[in-house]
Design an enzyme around this catalytic site. Structure first.
Site, PDB file in Angstrom:
ATOM      1  N   ALA A 291       0.842  -1.187   0.000  1.00  0.00           N
ATOM      2  CA  ALA A 291       0.000   0.000   0.000  1.00  0.00           C
ATOM      3  C   ALA A 291       0.881   1.242   0.000  1.00  0.00           C
ATOM      4  O   ALA A 291       2.085   1.170   0.245  1.00  0.00           O
ATOM      5  CB  ALA A 291      -0.878  -0.002   1.241  1.00  0.00           C
TER       6      ALA A 291
ATOM      7  N   GLY B  84      -1.128  -5.181  -0.104  1.00  0.00           N
ATOM      8  CA  GLY B  84      -2.152  -4.894  -1.100  1.00  0.00           C
ATOM      9  C   GLY B  84      -1.750  -5.351  -2.495  1.00  0.00           C
ATOM     10  O   GLY B  84      -2.607  -5.725  -3.303  1.00  0.00           O
TER      11      GLY B  84
ATOM     12  N   GLU C 257      -2.611  -8.917  -2.595  1.00  0.00           N
ATOM     13  CA  GLU C 257      -4.074  -9.070  -2.585  1.00  0.00           C
ATOM     14  C   GLU C 257      -4.658  -8.799  -3.968  1.00  0.00           C
ATOM     15  O   GLU C 257      -5.585  -9.482  -4.409  1.00  0.00           O
ATOM     16  CB  GLU C 257      -4.704  -8.119  -1.561  1.00  0.00           C
ATOM     17  CG  GLU C 257      -4.410  -8.521  -0.118  1.00  0.00           C
ATOM     18  CD  GLU C 257      -5.139  -7.619   0.844  1.00  0.00           C
ATOM     19  OE1 GLU C 257      -4.668  -6.472   1.021  1.00  0.00           O
ATOM     20  OE2 GLU C 257      -6.165  -8.030   1.397  1.00  0.00           O
TER      21      GLU C 257
ATOM     22  N   GLU D 173       0.985  -7.062   6.669  1.00  0.00           N
ATOM     23  CA  GLU D 173       0.213  -6.033   7.386  1.00  0.00           C
ATOM     24  C   GLU D 173       0.291  -6.172   8.900  1.00  0.00           C
ATOM     25  O   GLU D 173       0.227  -5.183   9.629  1.00  0.00           O
ATOM     26  CB  GLU D 173      -1.260  -6.083   6.948  1.00  0.00           C
ATOM     27  CG  GLU D 173      -1.523  -5.535   5.556  1.00  0.00           C
ATOM     28  CD  GLU D 173      -1.292  -6.546   4.446  1.00  0.00           C
ATOM     29  OE1 GLU D 173      -0.720  -7.627   4.700  1.00  0.00           O
ATOM     30  OE2 GLU D 173      -1.693  -6.240   3.303  1.00  0.00           O
TER      31      GLU D 173
END
Ligand code: NAD
Length: 687
Positions: A63, A102, A105, A125
Site C-alpha cells: 500500500a 495490497g 491481494e 500487514e
C-alpha cells in the site's frame, strides 16, 4: 490514461504495465490508472486475455502507507478487486520482486498468477498492527486452508516463488528474464482454452477439512508471541469468517476488523515505529552531497562480550575484521565464542557449515596494534575506563592510516575527551552497540563536538549495511538509550527498598509489554557485570558478595530452577529489609499497577524530554526508536514519548507533580514537558 498505467495489445492479449517508482506502491494515481486500463481492455473486442506487469524492480510492493488512517481515494483497492471479480476476460498477474500486502491481494483477485523464480509474495500487514483488508484473509485460506493461512498472515513472512507454487498461491514459476514473454504466452494459451476464469473466491476445496477448534488451538499455541498485539486476534477472526461465512459476508467482516485495527492505539504505535525507523536515518545538516567513505576492512579492539558481537556484524556483511586483544587467552576465548555462536545458528539449520567457515575465515586475530594500520574503520570495545580508552586512542592516532575512522563503543564516557587523545578528533565517532551486539538492531552513532560530517554520513550508511538502525546521539552521560532507561532502574530499586516486592515490580513491566522485568533483566545480564563500579552498600552488591550473580549461577535477585524459571528468594527478601533499614528507608509499598507504572515510566518520559530539549536527540521519534530497539520497549506502545502522548501530557505532568511531593526531583516535570502540556501539544505534534 495516466503515466503510471499504460497498455499495449498484441495477438489478442492486453499487457498493462504499471510504473510507479521506486516500488510501485498502490497510490491513488496507480489505482486510477489501473482501473482505466482494465476497463479499456474489458471493452476492447480484440482483447481475449489481460496480463498485469510492473516496471522497475518489483511488482506492487504494498500500500501507499501515507494513506493509512485516511479515507481511501476512489477507486479503493477493494473496488479494484471487485472489478477483477467481475472481469469478463481472464486476468493474469506477472509477479517479480516482492508482491506484498495490497500488491499481493490484487494479484489474488486476478484469475491467474505467474511469478519469476526470484520473486516473493506475502502479507506483512500484521507488522503494522493491521490485517490484509482487500480480501487477503478470505482468499488465502481458500487456496491453502485455514491453518496455513493463519501462519502466513499472522507471521507476515515473505514466501519464495517455489514455496508459493507448492502452496498454490501462484500457478507457475517462470525464469526471471523470460517473465514478460512467458506470461504473455501463458495468457495466449488461456485465451485459446476458452477463456476460463477461475476465481479464488468461488473455491471451497481447501477449507473443507478445516475444523472449527483450529482457531482456538492456534490462538492458545501462539499466546506468548501475540501478547499485547491486537492484530493477530483480528486475523484469526477474519480467517475463521472465511470458513463460516459466504465470501461477500467474509469480506464485510474483514473490512470491519480492518477499520477497528486502523483506529487502535496499538496499530498507531506500530505505524509510528515503522516511520520513525526510516526517519532516524536522516540527519538534517548532512545531505546526499556528503559522500560516505568506503569501508572495506574493519579493526575491532577487545574480544570480550561486545567486541565479539560487533565483529560478527561485519563478518555477516562479508567485511573482514582484524580482532586485537592484549593476551592470547582472551583472544582465543573471544574467537571461540564467535565460532560457538555461528555453530549454534548452523545447528538450527539457519546457516551452512561452509558459511560458518567462510565467516570465521574473515577474522584476522592479532596481539599487535600494528595489524590495524590498514583498517578503514577501527572500533574500540575494551573496559569502560577513560584511562584505558584514551591510552588506546593515542596509540591508534600513531598507527591508523590517514582517513581511517576511529570509533569507541563506550556506554557512558565522554567521547570528546576520548577524541582529544588523538590529533584527529574529526575522525573520532561513537558507535554504541547494544548487547548482544550481533542481535540488537539499535546502533547509536555518537557525534562528538568535532566529528566530521563525512564520518557521520559513513556511520549512518554503514549501519544499514550491517542490518542496524542508526540513531544519532549527541555526547552526554549514557547517550540516548541508557540515559533514558536509567531512571526506570532507579525507581525499581527505590520501590524495592520501600517494600514493594521485586516480583510485583517485574510483573507490572511484563504486563505493560516488556519481555522481562527490571530485576529479571539484571539476573540475565549478570549482577557482577552491572554492579562492578558500585561504591556504597546495595542489595545488588550484597547479592554478588553472596555469590548470587544471576541466572548463570541459578540465583540472583530470584532463585532459578533447572528450567530457569524464577521464584522469589528468601535470601533476597531479607537482604532487601537489611539494606532498607541500614539506609533508613521507611516501609511504604506502592499500591496498584497504575501507581507502579507511573513511578517506573514517567521518569523515563521526563528524561526523554530533557534529552530532546538538550538537542542530544534530533527528534522525539529517535528517542522512541532507541527505547524500542535498544531496550525492547513494547513496539505496540510506540516508545516512551509516543506512549506519553497517548496518555496525555497534561495528565503526565499533573501526576508527576503529585509524585514529586513524595519522591523528590526525579519527578519534577522537565521544562519541555510542561511547555508541551500547557500548549495542549504532544511530542509527536509538529511545532
Ligand atoms: P568485556 O570485559 O567483556 O571485554 C573487554 C575486552 O577488552 C576484554 O576481553 C579485554 O581483554 C580487552 N581489553 C582490555 N584492554 C585492552 C587493550 N588495551 N587492548 C586490547 N584489548 C583489551 O567488556 P564488554 O562488556 O565487552 O564492554 C566493552 C565496552 O563496550 C565497554 O566500553 C562497555 O561500556 C561497552 N558496552 C558494553 C555493553 C554490555 O552490555 N556489555 C553494551 C554496550 C557497550
Amino acid at each position: 490514461m495516466n503515466q503510471i498505467a499504460t497498455s499495449v495489445v498484441a495477438d489478442g492479449v492486453a499487457l498493462i504495465t504499471l510504473d510507479n517508482p521506486p516500488v510501485n506502491a498502490l497510490s491513488a494515481a496507480l489505482r486510477q490508472g489501473l482501473q482505466a486500463e482494465l476497463k479499456k481492455a474489458f471493452g476492447d473486442g480484440e482483447v481475449h486475455a489481460i496480463v498485469l506487469l510492473c516496471a522497475g524492480r518489483t511488482f506492487i510492493a504494498g500500500a501507499d502507507i501515507t494513506e493509512f488512517g485516511q479515507p481511501w481515494q476512489s477507486p479503493s483497492l477493494p473496488d479494484l478487486c471487485a472489478l477483477l471479480d467481475d472481469a469478463p476476460k481472464p486476468v493474469i498477474s506477472a509477479i517479480h520482486g516482492t508482491a506484498l500486502g495490497g500488491g499481493f491481494e490484487l494479484a489474488l483477485a486476478c484469475h491467474y498468477r505467474v511469478a519469476a523464480r526470484s520473486a516473493k509474495v506475502g502479507l506483512p500487514e500484521v507488522n503494522l498492527g493491521l490485517l490484509p483488508g482487500a480480501g487477503g484473509t478470505q482468499r488465502v485460506p481458500r487456496i491453502v486452508g485455514a491453518e496455513a493461512a493463519l501462519d502466513i498472515i499472522t507471521s507476515g513472512r515473505q514466501i519464495k516463488a517455489a514455496e508459493a507454487l507448492s502452496l498454490g498461491l501462484v500457478d507457475a514459476v517462470l525464469d526471471d528474464a523470460a517473465l514478460r514473454d512467458e506470461a504473455l504466452s501463458f495468457a495466449r494459451r488461456i485465451a485459446a482454452d476458452g477463456s476460463a476464469k477461475p476465481r479464488i473466491r468461488d473455491r471451497a476445496d481447501a477449507l473443507r477439512d478445516d475444523r472449527p477448534e483450529l482457531f482456538t488451538t492456534f490462538a492458545a499455541a501462539n499466546a506468548r508471541r501475540f501478547k499485547g498485539f491486537v492484530a493477530p486476534a483480528a486475523i484469526i477472526e477474519a480467517v475463521e469468517a472465511a470458513l463460516t461465512l459466504p465470501f461477500e459476508e467474509g469480506l464485510a467482516k474483514e473490512t470491519a476488523l480492518f477499520e477497528r485495527l486502523v483506529a487502535s492505539p496499538e496499530s498507531a504505535a506500530q505505524r509510528h515505529v515503522f516511520f520513525a525507523e526510516r526517519e532516524a536515518a536522516r540527519v538534517p545538516d548532512i545531505g546526499p552531497e556528503t559522500s560516505a567513505i568506503d569501508i572495506a576492512s574493519v579493526g575491532v579492539i577487545g574480544a570480550g562480550t561486545m567486541g565479539g558481537g560487533i565483529t560478527m556484524n561485519f563478518l555477516n556483511a562479508s567485511i573482514p575484521v582484524t580482532l586485537v586483544e592484549t593476551g592470547q587467552e582472551a583472544l582465543d576465548r573471544g574467537i571461540a565464542t564467535i565460532r560457538r555462536n555461528y555453530e549454534a545458528t548452523a545447528a538450527k539449520g539457519r546457516m551452512t557449515t561452509a558459511q560458518v567457515e567462510q565467516r570465521m575465515g574473515l577474522i584476522a586475530p592479532s596481539l599487535d596494534f600494528a595489524a590495524l594500520a590498514d583498517a578503514d574503520l577501527i572500533i574500540e570495545a575494551v573496559y569502560e575506563s577513560m584511562d584505558v580508552k584514551t591510552d588506546i586512542f593515542a596509540k591508534l592516532d600513531r598507527i591508523a592510516k590517514a582517513g581511517a575512522i576511529l570509533a569507541s563503543n563506550t556506554s557512558f564516557l565522554d567521547l570528546n575527551r576520548i577524541a582529544a587523545a588523538t590529533s584527529r578528533p574529526e575522525w573520532v565517532v561513537g558507535l554504541h552497540f547494544f548487547s548482544p551486539a550481533n542481535v540488537m538492531r539499535l546502533l547509536e552513532v555518537v557525534r562528538g563536538a568535532e566529528t566530521s560530517k563525512q564520518v557521520i554520513a559513513t556511520a549512518m550508511r554503514l549501519a544499514k549495511r550491517i542490518g542496524k538502525v542508526a540513531v544519532l546521539s549527541g555526547v552526554c552521560d549514557g547517550f540516548i538509550a541508557n540515559r533514558l532507561l536509567a531512571p526506570r532502574g532507579g525507581q525499581a530499586e527505590a520501590m524495592m527498598l520501600e517494600g514493594t516486592t521485586i516480583a510485583e515490580i517485574d510483573r507490572v513491566l511484563v504486563d505493560y509489554g516488556f519481555a522481562m522485568g527490571h530485576f529479571q533483566m539484571m539476573d540475565l545480564v549478570g549482577l557482577d557485570v552491572i554492579g562492578r563500579n558500585a561504591t556504597e552498600r546495595t542489595v545488588m552488591g550484597d547479592l554478588v558478595t553472596a555469590g548470587r550473580l544471576g541466572q548463570k549461577r541459578g540465583a540472583g535477585y530470584y532463585d532459578y530452577d533447572d528450567k530457569r524459571r524464577s521464584q522469589p528468594s528468601q535470601v533476597t527478601e531479607s537482604l532487601i529489609k537489611e539494606v532498607a533499614a541500614a539506609q533508613g528507608v521507611a516501609h511504604d509499598p506502592t499500591p496498584g499497577d497504575d501507581a507502579l507504572l507511573a513511578r517506573l515510566l514517567y521518569p523515563v518520559v521526563n528524561e526523554g524530554a530533557k534529552i530532546l530539549d538538550e538537542g542530544i536527540a534530533l527528534r522525539a521519534s529517535d528517542i522512541d526508536i532507541a527505547a524500542v530497539l535498544g531496550y525492547n520497549w513494547p513496539v505496540y506502545r510506540g516508545g516512551p514519548l509516543f506512549w506519553a502522548d497517548q496518555v496525555g501530557l497534561d495528565k503526565v505532568v499533573a501526576d508527576m507533580r503529585r509524585l514529586e511531593a513524595d519522591h523528590g526531583e526525579t519527578f519534577r516535570p522537565a521544562p519541555l514537558l510542561v511547555r508541551l502540556a500547557e500548549a495542549g501539544r504532544g511530542f509527536g505534534d509538529r511545532p
